[in-house]
Design an enzyme around this catalytic site. Structure first.
Site, PDB file in Angstrom:
ATOM      1  N   ARG A 235       0.841  -1.197   0.000  1.00  0.00           N
ATOM      2  CA  ARG A 235       0.000   0.000   0.000  1.00  0.00           C
ATOM      3  C   ARG A 235       0.879   1.251   0.000  1.00  0.00           C
ATOM      4  O   ARG A 235       1.538   1.556   0.981  1.00  0.00           O
ATOM      5  CB  ARG A 235      -0.926   0.036   1.223  1.00  0.00           C
TER       6      ARG A 235
ATOM      7  N   ASP B 178      -3.406   2.679  14.078  1.00  0.00           N
ATOM      8  CA  ASP B 178      -2.649   3.383  13.052  1.00  0.00           C
ATOM      9  C   ASP B 178      -3.247   4.777  12.899  1.00  0.00           C
ATOM     10  O   ASP B 178      -4.046   5.222  13.732  1.00  0.00           O
ATOM     11  CB  ASP B 178      -2.585   2.602  11.737  1.00  0.00           C
TER      12      ASP B 178
END
Length: 542
Positions: A177, A457
């Site tokens: 990603r 996150d």
């Protein structure tokens, strides 16, 4: 310090023959290995091909947000009705991605890469975005780790323990990603302007690994984050095609999955699939960022203020509609519909609390597979067998594309319906604590942080931060005990936080807690909501 870490930390002088048009504003010895002239030339050509339209797309985001701030509401587009109503499908899915029932994600540091690839998950998403703090050291170390992983010789030594990869055929499939369109890479200037962070991440990885992965029928594969429109998807298509042409790969060789994690994007899922139809294999319910985007989109809408984030679950009507529409859309087009993240980590020393957490994971995964999702995410290897058992029982086949969900009829109002709930004092204080603790760790170079037995996150910090701002800037928002949510309450909560944290030096990024408190206070007081927490914070790293 390992040899790899020493190489990353050692300054490296500028090359004698700089590539025309490109300037590296930092120097580390591994740059000679990772950014040879041919890689730099790819970055220059890619930036020049993509950057003008990227700026157009970012300006379009700002105009759309101004429309929302003025009271406008998102909706399905009239000009793309033919795409939504047309009969078409995406290209066939590669065999390596046919079964994605459990995926694990995490940052790109070597130990994580090894453990995730060895974890038994079907897919490992190596994350340069929300779980990696983009220091120059982290980015280059991550690229080097992934090169070693693709090559098969990545190792890591720490505390007397040796980590090494299993054979390729026993590993999870690697999916990378890159960062989203909104993030710059300030260490790489092309024609005097920073390159897009996502282009840097994607192009450097592809330059070193694409041919080897293609030879093994392993892609390369990517997750694309935080898209807001079909035009942004089309821009990724242009970038990917440019890289394939430069590297001599067949068009469509690089496959992608798109995260639907912004509210505007949910109204363009068909269109996003269509823009990437020759290479896309699925969409993913990026639920945490989606909640963040809902708050940000409706930041000026007093009638759409969400309750504390612990109450904003996938059973809330607007999130259930989002998930089910994604499943219907993907399966109609022959694409995977991936579920969301279970962020729990094992609660050591408290068996009862750990079992309660696992029960919540099981219930969430049962909801996903019963609805028709083709796979799910976990943040910790201990959750892989838990999630896999649920999907194995209810999805014995590789995927559920035959579950067409023709019973789903989702309207614009279903997707934006506010949910009811409360804001407790504990919920407000938890938002402040989580945001400060995550931000302190991120500033210190750590983008994946365990907090209260959850692996957090940037998405969680963004929910907390935008909720605090909206509660402060919306008239007459109160805690359920009747107290006004105002700057005085925030000040008292921030002032009490150091004592609540105890010895902050023992926490990730503990030395930067005071800086994180000051930044959260500044952002919360501002008249305008910052688009992303990581934008002002990025100026404070390196």
């Amino acid at each position: 310090m390992s040899a790899a870490a020493h190489a990353i930390a050692t300054p490296f002088p500028s090359p004698r023959r700089p590539t025309p048009g490109i300037t590296l504003t930092a120097g580390l010895s591994v740059q000679a290995e990772l950014l040879p002239p041919a890689a730099l030339a790819l970055l220059v050509s890619l930036h020049r091909a993509i950057e003008p339209e990227r700026q157009v797309r970012l300006a379009a985001r700002r105009r759309r947000q101004a429309f929302f701030d003025g009271g406008g509401l998102p909706d399905f587009r009239d000009d793309t009705r033919a795409i939504r109503e047309g009969q078409w499908q995406v290209a066939p899915i590669p065999q390596a991605l046919a079964d994605r029932r459990v995926e694990i994600t995490g940052p790109v540091e070597p130990k994580m890469v090894i453990n995730a690839l060895n974890s038994g998950a079907r897919v490992f998403m190596a994350d340069f975005e929300d779980s990696t703090s983009p220091t120059w050291k982290n980015l280059l170390a991550g690229q080097r780790a992934l090169i070693g992983a693709v090559r098969g010789d990545l190792t890591f030594d720490a505390a007397g323990k040796h980590y090494a990869l299993r054979p390729h055929e026993e590993q999870a499939v690697l999916v990378v990603r890159p960062r989203g369109w909104h993030l710059d890479e300030k260490h790489v200037l092309v024609d005097g302007a920073p390159i897009a962070g996502g282009l840097f991440d994607l192009a450097v990885f592809a330059f070193h690994n694409a041919r080897a992965l293609a030879a093994r029928d392993r892609g390369p594969y990517f997750y694309l984050p935080k898209l807001q429109s079909m035009e942004e998807a089309a821009l990724w298509e242009t970038a990917l095609s440019h890289i394939e042409a430069t590297l001599g790969l067949p068009q469509g060789q690089m496959k992608v999955t798109v995260l639907i994690e912004t509210l505007p994007a949910v109204f363009e899922m068909d269109e996003i699939l269509h823009a990437l139809r020759d290479r896309i294999v699925g969409l993913n319910c990026g639920r945490w960022d989606y909640i963040f985007s809902y708050i940000k989109t409706f930041r000026r809408h007093a009638d759409r203020v969400l309750p504390e984030r612990g109450q904003v679950t996938m059973n809330q009507p607007f999130l259930k509609a989002y998930s089910e529409l994604l499943i219907r859309t993907c399966h109609r087009r022959g694409a995977h519909a991936m579920g969301g993240m279970a962020a729990q980590i094992p609660i050591n020393g408290d068996e009862a609390a750990n079992e309660q957490a696992l029960a919540r994971v099981r219930a969430d995964k049962l909801r996903e597979v019963s609805a028709g999702h083709d796979g799910t995410w976990v943040a910790h290897p201990a959750l892989i067998p838990v999630a896999r058992a649920i999907f194995d029982e209810h999805m014995p086949q590789p995927h559920q594309h035959g579950v067409l969900r023709q019973d789903v009829a989702v309207t614009r109002d279903d997707l934006i319906r506010p949910c009811t709930g409360t804001i407790t004092r504990a919920g407000f204080e938890n938002n402040v604590e989580v945001c400060v603790r995550y931000l302190a760790a991120w500033l210190d170079g750590n983008g994946c942080v365990p907090i209260h037995w959850l692996m957090e996150d940037a998405a969680t910090a963004e929910i907390a931060r935008t909720q605090i701002w909206q509660w402060l800037h919306t008239p007459d928002v109160h805690l359920c005990d009747g107290a006004q949510i105002d700057h005085a309450l925030l000040q008292r909560t921030l002032a009490a936080l150091p004592a609540r944290l105890g010895d902050a030096q023992k926490l990730p990024g503990g030395a930067r807690v005071a800086e994180a408190i000051a930044l959260l206070d500044e952002l919360s007081r501002a008249d305008e909501l910052a688009e992303f927490l990581t934008l002002p914070a990025y100026a404070r790293i390196d």
